[in-house]
Design a protein around this motif. Structure first.
Motif: not given
Length: 418
Positions: A197-208
């Motif tokens: 659950e956390f990995l997609p959130l981290l990747l989204q923040l990295m893209e942001w």
């Protein structure tokens, strides 16, 4: 009212009967609360000393009995009121903290989260507000709700954090303590999520974070704090940000040309912070890799030249532990020798400061490698012999210190070699 003596229906979720006067009292209280928060400041004729007592106290009384009836717009007004510095200075810190705690604990997420989204836009666009009430309320909300409920609202929570983490990028006057409050709040969320659950959130923040230098800096401040708290568990996500981390470290390379420096002078502070947080994140990944599995030969080859390019930086306080730990994390003799030669080769620089930095990092490397350093001694002696006769006194003194460290870890005198 004399004609209404019959008992009224049950309130949902309770076993007690509610009388008509009680319902009337609650209705009046609700109307009054709406009226108070719809008034402009000049229309409220309550003295500051009385207001400081009445607002937190009145909110406590109202949230206890009416919390489930508040709409999102009412909650938004309460949050903005609690955020306003003009009002906060008249309230006790404990009283305002209680307002945030009760907002996060008593208001349903489906009502509170949309109110927070709208409140953040107001708060970030005003100099009269800070983020304390927002972060405290959100933190309490995350900690008070079960994981299942949080997962159901993860999209809205992500929107809130993207807005909050934009603070460095959008604030007219940046305050480091506010960003630390935001990151602390984010950590509360991380503890509620699984790896998947956390990995997609981290990747989204990295893209942001790719949008601006300030966003990248915030992202790596967040990554540093995450790696500090999660320690070895952060390696589960380290591979996902590795290439991005290498690219950011490339951007931190010192600029030689005067005009290039001038063109980026406005971004100097953020660039320094990006360097600091990127290197701290890397150092945590390296030192918490107890199994020596993260730094493969390919990753070592990608990182080493990038880190060596940072040796000429004016300050290597953050670089030294990360660079010295890289070969330790690689944990192979071939890569030790590669590191040993490439770092010492920089000691041929015509700049005394670079030679000083090389010896500073090298002394740290010797200390970390310990007795295994004996394998590298034959390749090191020619460089040391030259540095011991350096024209710069500071470089010469550091070279003698390195020799002492070698003698300490190997247990033999260097006099016969040098």
């Amino acid at each position: 009212s004399s004609g209404i003596n019959a008992e009224w229906p049950l309130r949902p979720g309770t076993e007690t009967w509610i009388s008509a006067p009680s319902i009337c009292s609650q209705a009046v209280s609700r109307c009054f609360l709406k009226m108070v928060f719809s008034l402009f400041t000049p229309q409220i004729s309550v003295p500051p000393t009385e207001m400081s007592t009445s607002f937190p106290g009145y909110w406590h009384q109202s949230s206890t009995s009416l919390g489930e009836y508040f709409g999102s717009s009412t909650i938004q007004r309460i949050i903005c009121r609690a955020e306003n510095r003009v009002y906060r200075k008249d309230y006790s810190a404990a009283g305002m903290g209680k307002v945030s705690d009760e907002l996060g604990e008593r208001i349903k997420m489906r009502v509170l989260l949309p109110a927070l989204v709208k409140s953040i836009d107001t708060v970030l666009s005003s100099d009269d507000h800070d983020l304390k009430a927002v972060t405290d309320t959100l933190s309490k909300c995350i900690r008070s709700n079960v994981t299942h409920d949080i997962k159901n609202h993860v999209t809205t929570i992500t929107t809130i954090f993207v807005k909050l983490l934009s603070y460095r990028d959008t604030a007219a006057k940046y305050d480091e303590s506010k960003e630390e409050d935001i990151i602390s709040c984010f950590l509360d969320l991380v503890y509620k999520l699984t790896e998947k659950e956390f990995l997609p959130l981290l990747l989204q923040l990295m893209e942001w974070s790719e949008g601006t230098l300030e966003r990248s800096t915030t992202f790596y401040n967040l990554s540093y704090r995450l790696s500090d708290k999660l320690q070895g568990l952060f390696l589960l996500f380290g591979g996902s940000i590795f290439l991005n981390l290498v690219e950011k470290l490339k951007q931190c390379k010192p600029l030689d040309a005067g005009d290039a420096f001038e063109s980026k002078r406005q971004k100097k502070d953020s660039q320094v912070d990006l360097t600091k947080y990127s290197l701290r994140t890397l150092h945590n990944i390296l030192r918490y890799d107890s199994s020596h599995s993260f730094i493969t030969a390919d990753r070592f080859d990608a990182l080493l030249p990038v880190l060596l390019d940072l040796v000429p930086l004016p300050d290597i306080v953050e670089l030294k532990p990360a660079l010295a730990h890289l070969p330790i994390a690689a944990n192979t003799e071939r890569l030790w020798k590669q590191f040993n030669f490439q770092l010492l080769n920089l000691s041929k620089s015509h700049k005394p400061k670079v030679r000083t930095h090389v010896l500073d990092v090298y002394g740290e490397f010797i200390q970390k490698l310990g007795q295994d350093y004996s394998l590298l001694l034959p390749d090191t002696l020619p460089f040391l012999a030259e540095l011991l006769e350096d024209s710069d006194k500071e470089v010469e003194d550091l070279a003698h210190d390195v020799v002492k460290r070698i003698e300490e870890v190997t247990g033999e005198s260097m006099e016969q070699y040098l």
